[in-house]
Design a protein around this motif. Structure first.
Motif, PDB file in Angstrom:
ATOM      1  N   ASN A  83       0.825  -1.213   0.000  1.00 51.52           N
ATOM      2  CA  ASN A  83       0.000   0.000   0.000  1.00 51.52           C
ATOM      3  C   ASN A  83       0.854   1.256   0.000  1.00 51.52           C
ATOM      4  O   ASN A  83       0.526   2.249  -0.663  1.00 51.52           O
ATOM      5  N   THR A  86       2.394   1.744  -3.464  1.00 54.19           N
ATOM      6  CA  THR A  86       1.352   2.205  -4.382  1.00 54.19           C
ATOM      7  C   THR A  86       1.072   3.689  -4.170  1.00 54.19           C
ATOM      8  O   THR A  86       0.900   4.456  -5.118  1.00 54.19           O
ATOM      9  N   PHE A  87       1.021   4.096  -2.892  1.00 55.99           N
ATOM     10  CA  PHE A  87       0.789   5.506  -2.570  1.00 55.99           C
ATOM     11  C   PHE A  87       1.908   6.387  -3.106  1.00 55.99           C
ATOM     12  O   PHE A  87       1.679   7.525  -3.523  1.00 55.99           O
ATOM     13  N   LEU A  88       3.134   5.877  -3.122  1.00 56.54           N
ATOM     14  CA  LEU A  88       4.286   6.625  -3.613  1.00 56.54           C
ATOM     15  C   LEU A  88       4.430   6.556  -5.128  1.00 56.54           C
ATOM     16  O   LEU A  88       5.399   7.084  -5.683  1.00 56.54           O
ATOM     17  N   GLY A  89       3.478   5.919  -5.796  1.00 57.98           N
ATOM     18  CA  GLY A  89       3.531   5.823  -7.246  1.00 57.98           C
ATOM     19  C   GLY A  89       4.365   4.678  -7.763  1.00 57.98           C
ATOM     20  O   GLY A  89       4.767   4.669  -8.933  1.00 57.98           O
ATOM     21  N   LEU A  90       4.620   3.696  -6.902  1.00 53.31           N
ATOM     22  CA  LEU A  90       5.400   2.522  -7.296  1.00 53.31           C
ATOM     23  C   LEU A  90       4.577   1.266  -7.033  1.00 53.31           C
ATOM     24  O   LEU A  90       4.880   0.479  -6.129  1.00 53.31           O
ATOM     25  N   PRO A  91       3.501   1.085  -7.782  1.00 49.71           N
ATOM     26  CA  PRO A  91       2.623  -0.069  -7.526  1.00 49.71           C
ATOM     27  C   PRO A  91       3.371  -1.380  -7.672  1.00 49.71           C
ATOM     28  O   PRO A  91       4.167  -1.571  -8.581  1.00 49.71           O
TER      29      PRO A  91
END
Length: 451
Positions: A83, A86-91
């Motif tokens: 999570n 994903t929040f940091l733009g690295l899904p």
């Protein structure tokens, strides 16, 4: 799992008890003969330095906490990392495992750790008899849900034989009866109502929220303290004394007092093995209020994390830590005004109960978002829906409060000890028959089995 923890800590305890020397490269050590691994007496007399003792303790910590972390927290850390990325733009897709949590792992892990830690600190001598140590780890009454029994409390009891003539049969039977009443008659009967609300809180009014939250607090207390009572009583019938785990927490006058009465064995464990070592990192003169507050927050965050691998448990522990910090600061401000102490104690009891209830949604909800919604309804009297629970259940609180108050005042403490044995047997039989009529139709698992 039990066998692995038992073997590791038994061996570590023996290694920690070896004599210490300042330097293993000294002439005395160099002149020693090579010691066979299976020669126990020679092995246990082989000198070691402080670094080696720390290494043995580290083995115990890594083994026990590593097992606990894998079974209880692996999926939590995996999902949280995914999570965050994903929040940091690295899904990223991280695989979770279908892990079955061993029953009671949080309890017996802390039990065995207390053995290694106490030996390392010089508070306890190791046991040579493997079966004695195994009995300490696997003693069945408290194994899966506490109280958390320390080695220094239990192991000395193995040194004396147990005689039936020394067993307090009446006291143990009454305590078991009280524990069973709490669990089967109170907690299990409140469980359906609590589950009904916490499953779909968005459907209910704020009045239902209050009833459900208070019911949940009573349910958890009766469930957990009921188990502890039955565990202590069962051990007592076998001639062993287990530590008290609850001491009428709802009559605490502040939150500090509350946590000295609720789940006593857990918080005393965290205090002695986490909080005190953190405090000793600085001299007394350098222990600022900020330093003390930080350590208190760490203590309560660990408490929340111990209870469950989810963020709402972490929030629950952290918020309790913040309240404790505020309460301690307030106590230092009003300490000079001793004349207001009786009034503070009277007002403190309902306020403490309210604070505990106000944070209970973070403990009982299925996730953090649900807990926040329930919290809004409880604090701001905000109705999330229009439905109502069975509001008449609130009348049940009245006799429960009266019974709790009577027990707190000790009104039931002596009469059953003074009557003849035949009278006690008859009264106990009548009470048992009555309690079966009050017990819930559908028994519920113990709440703390999941921890």
């Amino acid at each position: 799992m039990l066998l692995l923890s038992t073997v590791i800590d038994y061996f570590v305890g023996l290694m920690l008890s070896r004599p210490q020397v300042a330097d293993l490269q000294s002439d005395i050590v160099e002149k020693r003969k090579t010691i066979s691994f299976f020669n126990w007496d020679a092995l246990l007399n082989k000198p070691q330095n402080q670094q080696q003792r720390q290494a043995w303790l580290l083995l115990s910590l890594v083994a026990n906490l590593g097992i606990l972390a894998f079974f209880k927290y692996y999926n939590f850390f995996t999902e949280s990392a995914a999570n965050l990325l994903t929040f940091l733009g690295l899904p990223i897709s991280l695989k979770t495992l279908n892990i079955i949590l061993p029953a009671g792992i949080s309890f017996y892990t802390f039990q065995t750790l207390s053995y290694s830690l106490d030996i390392y600190l010089g508070k306890l001598k190791p046991v040579r008899n493997f079966w004695d140590f195994s009995l300490f780890v696997t003693f069945f009454p408290q194994l899966v849900a506490g109280p958390i029994v320390r080695a220094s409390t239990f192991l000395p009891q193995l040194l004396t034989p147990k005689n039936l003539s020394e067993v307090d049969f009446r006291g143990c039977l009454i305590l078991f009866f009280v524990g069973y009443f709490k669990k089967a008659c109170v907690s299990d009967n409140l469980s359906p109502l609590v589950e009904q609300y916490f499953t779909n809180p968005e459907n209910y009014t704020f009045l239902s929220c209050w009833i459900a939250v208070i019911s949940f607090v009573i349910q958890v207390y009766c469930d957990f303290s009921g188990y502890s009572d039955m565990a202590i009583a069962s051990a007592g019938l076998l001639g062993y004394k287990l530590p008290l785990n609850f001491k009428f927490p709802f009559f605490a006058s502040n939150m500090t007092d509350f946590w000295q009465r609720w789940h006593i064995t857990l918080y005393s464990w965290l205090r002695d093995y986490v909080y005190v070592p953190l405090m000793r990192k600085r001299p007394k003169a350098e222990r600022t209020e900020l330093f003390k507050s930080r350590n208190l927050l760490i203590l309560m965050l660990l408490s929340g994390f111990w209870h469950g691998a989810a963020w709402h448990f972490v929030f629950w522990g952290g918020l309790h830590g913040i309240i404790l910090v505020i309460q301690k600061q307030w106590s230092s401000w009003v300490a000079p005004y001793k004349g207001s102490l009786p009034l503070r104690n009277i007002l403190g009891i309902p306020l403490t109960f309210y604070c505990f209830c106000a944070l209970a949604p973070f403990f009982g909800s299925k996730d953090l978002s649900t807990a926040i919604e329930i919290e809004k309804s409880f604090l701001f009297l905000n109705s999330l829906g229009s439905q109502n629970l069975n509001l008449q259940i609130a009348w049940l609180f009245v006799p429960l409060i009266m019974l709790h108050w009577a027990a707190y005042k000790g009104w039931f403490a002596d009469w059953w000890r003074k009557i003849p044995s035949w009278s006690f047997a008859v009264c106990f039989g009548v009470l048992v028959s009555a309690i079966f009529r009050l017990a819930a139709i559908n028994p519920q698992p113990f709440v703390y089995f999941q921890f």
